[in-house]
Design a protein around this motif. Structure first.
Motif, mmCIF file in Angstrom:
data_model
loop_
_atom_site.group_PDB
_atom_site.id
_atom_site.type_symbol
_atom_site.label_atom_id
_atom_site.label_comp_id
_atom_site.label_asym_id
_atom_site.label_seq_id
_atom_site.Cartn_x
_atom_site.Cartn_y
_atom_site.Cartn_z
ATOM 1 N N UNK A 1 1.729 11.872 -10.141
ATOM 2 C CA UNK A 1 1.106 13.195 -10.093
ATOM 3 C C UNK A 1 2.123 14.306 -10.270
ATOM 4 N N UNK A 2 3.294 14.173 -9.639
ATOM 5 C CA UNK A 2 4.364 15.167 -9.762
ATOM 6 C C UNK A 2 4.830 15.259 -11.218
ATOM 7 N N UNK B 1 3.154 14.377 -13.972
ATOM 8 C CA UNK B 1 2.094 14.927 -14.825
ATOM 9 C C UNK B 1 1.999 16.442 -14.673
ATOM 10 N N UNK B 2 2.099 16.915 -13.438
ATOM 11 C CA UNK B 2 2.061 18.364 -13.218
ATOM 12 C C UNK B 2 3.239 19.024 -13.931
ATOM 13 N N UNK B 3 4.426 18.432 -13.824
ATOM 14 C CA UNK B 3 5.612 18.981 -14.495
ATOM 15 C C UNK B 3 5.406 19.003 -16.006
ATOM 16 N N UNK B 4 4.825 17.970 -16.561
ATOM 17 C CA UNK B 4 4.597 17.906 -18.003
ATOM 18 C C UNK B 4 3.640 19.007 -18.440
ATOM 19 N N UNK B 5 2.539 19.219 -17.677
ATOM 20 C CA UNK B 5 1.574 20.267 -18.021
ATOM 21 C C UNK B 5 2.197 21.657 -17.894
ATOM 22 N N UNK B 6 3.008 21.861 -16.880
ATOM 23 C CA UNK B 6 3.587 23.182 -16.638
ATOM 24 C C UNK B 6 4.733 23.513 -17.584
ATOM 25 N N UNK B 7 5.409 22.512 -18.115
ATOM 26 C CA UNK B 7 6.540 22.763 -19.007
ATOM 27 C C UNK B 7 6.118 23.603 -20.206
ATOM 28 N N UNK B 8 4.990 23.284 -20.804
ATOM 29 C CA UNK B 8 4.515 24.050 -21.957
ATOM 30 C C UNK B 8 4.059 25.444 -21.529
ATOM 31 N N UNK C 1 6.565 22.564 -10.829
ATOM 32 C CA UNK C 1 7.409 21.370 -10.810
ATOM 33 C C UNK C 1 8.154 21.156 -12.122
ATOM 34 N N UNK C 2 7.958 22.041 -13.076
ATOM 35 C CA UNK C 2 8.615 21.896 -14.380
ATOM 36 C C UNK C 2 10.119 22.074 -14.229
ATOM 37 N N UNK D 1 0.836 -1.200 0.000
ATOM 38 C CA UNK D 1 0.000 0.000 0.000
ATOM 39 C C UNK D 1 0.874 1.253 0.000
ATOM 40 N N UNK D 2 1.915 1.280 0.813
ATOM 41 C CA UNK D 2 2.819 2.434 0.858
ATOM 42 C C UNK D 2 3.523 2.615 -0.480
ATOM 43 N N UNK D 3 3.965 1.526 -1.090
ATOM 44 C CA UNK D 3 4.635 1.613 -2.396
ATOM 45 C C UNK D 3 3.686 2.149 -3.464
ATOM 46 N N UNK D 4 2.426 1.724 -3.447
ATOM 47 C CA UNK D 4 1.447 2.214 -4.426
ATOM 48 C C UNK D 4 1.193 3.704 -4.209
ATOM 49 N N UNK D 5 1.054 4.141 -2.969
ATOM 50 C CA UNK D 5 0.838 5.560 -2.680
ATOM 51 C C UNK D 5 2.016 6.418 -3.143
ATOM 52 N N UNK D 6 3.219 5.962 -2.907
ATOM 53 C CA UNK D 6 4.407 6.699 -3.355
ATOM 54 C C UNK D 6 4.440 6.776 -4.878
ATOM 55 N N UNK D 7 4.103 5.680 -5.538
ATOM 56 C CA UNK D 7 4.075 5.667 -7.001
ATOM 57 C C UNK D 7 3.037 6.640 -7.543
ATOM 58 N N UNK D 8 1.859 6.700 -6.926
ATOM 59 C CA UNK D 8 0.823 7.635 -7.359
ATOM 60 C C UNK D 8 1.252 9.087 -7.150
ATOM 61 N N UNK D 9 1.932 9.368 -6.047
ATOM 62 C CA UNK D 9 2.431 10.719 -5.796
ATOM 63 C C UNK D 9 3.460 11.110 -6.845
ATOM 64 N N UNK D 10 4.356 10.196 -7.180
ATOM 65 C CA UNK D 10 5.377 10.493 -8.192
ATOM 66 C C UNK D 10 4.738 10.697 -9.563
#
Length: 168
Positions: free
Chosen positions: A30-31, A33-40, A77-78, A19-28
């Motif tokens: 999200x980080x 995806x946010x970086x990808x959206x903000x880069x443009x 986060x870009x 469960x902890x590994x899945x939560x960490x993976x989901x957080x990463x």
């Protein structure tokens, strides 16, 4: 401890680790995806000029990150803008240079600066008393962002605020 209790404890520990590994993976995810959206949205940052005038203020401290203005909690986060690091903030007649440890320097041209002010918190970094210098500036691509900087010596903030007032 009997074998039934031991097996149950081991199963519980294994499930907890998954469960902890899945939560960490989901957080990463999200980080990233946010970086990808903000880069443009952010585009390319201005290059540091080859020649600048004499520095008027130099302050050592901690780069707290960048946020999208006016949302003080929407971290950028870009690129490497989302990572905190030790830094040196220097004011030149042509703009502000933020030199960060293990990251590219950030150059803020003078004409792009819209405000320099004090903040109590920024992007997850909260200081009990006023303690973060926030520099708002307009990117070449259009949006405004805030740079958060916490000085080692908070008494140096007065010089930054006075300098901003002199620029208009």
């Amino acid at each position: 401890m009997n074998s039934g209790t031991l097996v149950g404890s081991l199963i519980f520990a294994a499930v907890l680790v998954v469960v902890i590994a899945v939560l960490i993976q989901l957080m990463m995810r999200g980080w990233r995806r946010r970086a990808w959206r903000q880069t443009e949205l952010i585009g390319d940052l201005p290059d540091v000029p080859d020649k600048v005038g004499t520095a008027s203020i130099t302050t050592r401290g901690l780069y707290c990150g960048c946020t999208m203005a006016p949302a003080w909690n929407e971290r950028v986060t870009a690129g490497d803008l989302g990572y905190r690091s030790k830094a040196v903030l220097t004011r030149y007649p042509e703009g502000i240079l933020l030199e960060r440890v293990r990251a590219k320097p950030i150059w803020v041209p003078r004409e792009s600066i819209t405000a320099i002010r004090m903040e109590r918190g920024m992007a997850g970094k909260v200081v009990a008393r006023v303690g973060i210098l926030a520099i708002r500036w307009r990117l070449p691509s259009g949006p405004e962002i805030d740079i958060g900087f916490r000085a080692n010596n908070r008494d140096e903030y007065d010089a930054w605020l006075k300098e901003d007032g002199a620029d208009g």
